[in-house]
Design a protein around this motif. Structure first.
Motif, PDB file in Angstrom:
ATOM      1  N   ASN A   1     -39.753 -16.305 -13.740  1.00 22.65           N
ATOM      2  CA  ASN A   1     -38.527 -16.220 -12.948  1.00 22.65           C
ATOM      3  C   ASN A   1     -38.670 -15.275 -11.765  1.00 22.65           C
ATOM      4  N   GLY A   2     -39.435 -14.205 -11.937  1.00 13.82           N
ATOM      5  CA  GLY A   2     -39.552 -13.195 -10.894  1.00 13.82           C
ATOM      6  C   GLY A   2     -40.743 -13.361  -9.979  1.00 13.82           C
ATOM      7  N   MET A   3     -41.397 -14.510  -9.987  1.00 11.53           N
ATOM      8  CA  MET A   3     -42.618 -14.679  -9.190  1.00 11.53           C
ATOM      9  C   MET A   3     -42.388 -14.404  -7.711  1.00 11.53           C
ATOM     10  N   ALA A   4     -41.254 -14.810  -7.161  1.00 11.61           N
ATOM     11  CA  ALA A   4     -41.010 -14.640  -5.723  1.00 11.61           C
ATOM     12  C   ALA A   4     -40.982 -13.177  -5.305  1.00 11.61           C
ATOM     13  N   LYS A   5     -40.707 -12.276  -6.249  1.00 10.74           N
ATOM     14  CA  LYS A   5     -40.620 -10.852  -5.933  1.00 10.74           C
ATOM     15  C   LYS A   5     -41.932 -10.115  -6.188  1.00 10.74           C
ATOM     16  N   ARG A   6     -42.946 -10.812  -6.655  1.00 12.94           N
ATOM     17  CA  ARG A   6     -44.239 -10.165  -6.894  1.00 12.94           C
ATOM     18  C   ARG A   6     -45.023 -10.074  -5.580  1.00 12.94           C
ATOM     19  N   GLU A   7     -45.927  -9.101  -5.517  1.00 10.35           N
ATOM     20  CA  GLU A   7     -46.770  -8.957  -4.334  1.00 10.35           C
ATOM     21  C   GLU A   7     -47.561 -10.240  -4.090  1.00 10.35           C
ATOM     22  N   VAL A   8     -47.735 -10.578  -2.822  1.00 12.39           N
ATOM     23  CA  VAL A   8     -48.435 -11.812  -2.480  1.00 12.39           C
ATOM     24  C   VAL A   8     -49.837 -11.839  -3.078  1.00 12.39           C
ATOM     25  N   THR A   9     -50.523 -10.709  -3.043  1.00 11.69           N
ATOM     26  CA  THR A   9     -51.880 -10.679  -3.598  1.00 11.69           C
ATOM     27  C   THR A   9     -51.874 -10.982  -5.093  1.00 11.69           C
ATOM     28  N   LEU A  10     -50.857 -10.499  -5.806  1.00  7.31           N
ATOM     29  CA  LEU A  10     -50.767 -10.784  -7.236  1.00  7.31           C
ATOM     30  C   LEU A  10     -50.410 -12.256  -7.454  1.00  7.31           C
TER      31      LEU A  10
ATOM     32  N   LYS B   1     -36.201 -21.717   2.070  1.00 13.18           N
ATOM     33  CA  LYS B   1     -37.370 -21.811   2.954  1.00 13.18           C
ATOM     34  C   LYS B   1     -38.459 -20.833   2.536  1.00 13.18           C
ATOM     35  N   ALA B   2     -38.073 -19.611   2.201  1.00 15.14           N
ATOM     36  CA  ALA B   2     -39.057 -18.617   1.754  1.00 15.14           C
ATOM     37  C   ALA B   2     -39.697 -19.034   0.437  1.00 15.14           C
ATOM     38  N   SER B   3     -38.925 -19.699  -0.407  1.00 14.47           N
ATOM     39  CA  SER B   3     -39.452 -20.125  -1.703  1.00 14.47           C
ATOM     40  C   SER B   3     -40.486 -21.233  -1.565  1.00 14.47           C
ATOM     41  N   VAL B   4     -40.427 -21.985  -0.489  1.00 13.55           N
ATOM     42  CA  VAL B   4     -41.463 -22.993  -0.237  1.00 13.55           C
ATOM     43  C   VAL B   4     -42.832 -22.326  -0.156  1.00 13.55           C
ATOM     44  N   GLU B   5     -42.894 -21.183   0.497  1.00 17.47           N
ATOM     45  CA  GLU B   5     -44.170 -20.477   0.633  1.00 17.47           C
ATOM     46  C   GLU B   5     -44.641 -19.928  -0.711  1.00 17.47           C
ATOM     47  N   VAL B   6     -43.716 -19.435  -1.509  1.00 19.51           N
ATOM     48  CA  VAL B   6     -44.071 -18.969  -2.857  1.00 19.51           C
ATOM     49  C   VAL B   6     -44.641 -20.126  -3.669  1.00 19.51           C
ATOM     50  N   ALA B   7     -43.988 -21.274  -3.588  1.00 22.66           N
ATOM     51  CA  ALA B   7     -44.446 -22.446  -4.336  1.00 22.66           C
ATOM     52  C   ALA B   7     -45.844 -22.872  -3.898  1.00 22.66           C
ATOM     53  N   LYS B   8     -46.105 -22.830  -2.615  1.00 27.12           N
ATOM     54  CA  LYS B   8     -47.435 -23.200  -2.122  1.00 27.12           C
ATOM     55  C   LYS B   8     -48.503 -22.256  -2.661  1.00 27.12           C
ATOM     56  N   ARG B   9     -48.204 -20.958  -2.655  1.00 24.36           N
ATOM     57  CA  ARG B   9     -49.194 -19.981  -3.114  1.00 24.36           C
ATOM     58  C   ARG B   9     -49.481 -20.108  -4.602  1.00 24.36           C
ATOM     59  N   THR B  10     -48.473 -20.491  -5.375  1.00 26.24           N
ATOM     60  CA  THR B  10     -48.600 -20.459  -6.837  1.00 26.24           C
ATOM     61  C   THR B  10     -48.726 -21.847  -7.461  1.00 26.24           C
TER      62      THR B  10
END
Length: 307
Positions: free
Chosen positions: A75-84, A130-139
């Protein structure tokens, strides 16, 4: 979110000597000789096995995979550091763990936002999508959780519903080009009084109105057992709009076998429907420490034994 804070606070202790006399990594549990083969994609979260696996997120992912789990939710993935996020994504790919939901936006628990029709609040929501799209791409995620927030008690329910549908249509237009899906989660009146979205038929009608592959239902079995019961018939009635499922027994919101829900029958229904998605283990552990964590694993083996 408080309701999603299930992380236990104790740390893994101890280490072991190898047969050759060398000291093994104290934080690395022995890997099972053979993984359990689950029939469905159950998805643990961080903290659920931290006494057995250690506190490091990557070690916990390895432990989940070692036990035979094939999915993970955060649930909290979007708030984790990008590197993590990137390290976790690589580990999940390497270990065959499919990424489940993360929460896509700031949920308004006490005041209306999407139901209000306020254009500034709608834009805030769309910016977060929109910001969550980038989180989804990374993960490598496909699904993200959306909760429309609190009721607007000064407006008719029909008007509120129209406001929510319009916001979700605009969000769907953002998500569709990326083949991403927001899943709407109805929440129960007892844990979350005053929220706009509470029942599966309501979520079903909204998804039909939005009419997009990017907008589906998150059917949380724990919430709907409290809110409406009649689980299997209600899931059947909503089936074509259900994109994701979450788990928790009632009362207590702990692992299956600790409450009143016959999870073996519910899981058999889901399996027989041909569900290929993820079932998020969004619950706490009924017992503390390593023994409690092993009890969660054993409970899933028990209720998954429905064939």
């Amino acid at each position: 979110m408080k309701r999603r804070s299930f992380i236990q606070k104790t740390a893994l202790s101890g280490g072991a000597l190898t047969l050759g006399g060398a000291m093994a990594n104290a934080n690395a549990p022995a890997r099972p000789k053979e993984k359990h083969a689950f029939n469905l994609k159950y998805a643990p979260h961080l903290g659920m096995f931290q006494n057995l696996a250690g506190k490091d997120p990557l070690d916990q992912l390895h432990f989940m995979a070692d036990q035979g789990f094939t999915a993970y939710e955060d649930n909290g993935m979007a708030k984790r550091e990008v590197t993590l996020q990137e390290k976790m994504a690589k580990t999940m790919t390497d270990r065959g763990l499919e990424m489940g939901v993360f929460v896509a936006h700031n949920i308004h628990w006490k005041e209306p936002n999407l139901a209000s029709g306020d254009l500034d609040k709608r834009q805030e929501f769309l910016n977060e999508i929109k910001a969550s799209v980038e989180v989804a791409k990374r993960t490598n995620a496909t699904w993200m959780t959306v909760v429309p927030g609190h009721l607007d008690l000064r407006q008719n329910m029909g008007h509120q519903t129209a406001h929510v549908i319009e916001s979700l249509k605009q969000a769907s237009a953002i998500l569709e080009p990326h083949n991403l899906v927001m899943v709407l989660e109805p929440l129960n009146f007892r844990n979350h009084p005053g929220l706009f979205l509470t029942e599966s038929p309501q979520a079903y009608s909204i998804c039909k109105a939005v009419d997009s592959p990017a907008c589906k239902i998150l059917f949380d079995i724990y919430h709907q057992q409290i809110q409406e019961g009649n689980l299997i018939p209600n899931m059947e009635a909503c089936w074509d709009e259900i994109g994701y499922i979450q788990i928790g027994d009632n009362p207590g919101r702990k692992e299956p076998t600790t409450g009143e829900i016959n999870y073996k029958n519910v899981f058999k229904f889901i399996y027989d429907k041909g569900f290929k998605g993820i079932l998020g283990m969004e619950h706490g552990n009924s017992r503390p420490d390593k023994a409690g964590e092993q009890a969660v694993i054993d409970a899933y083996k028990e209720v998954d034994n429905f064939l």
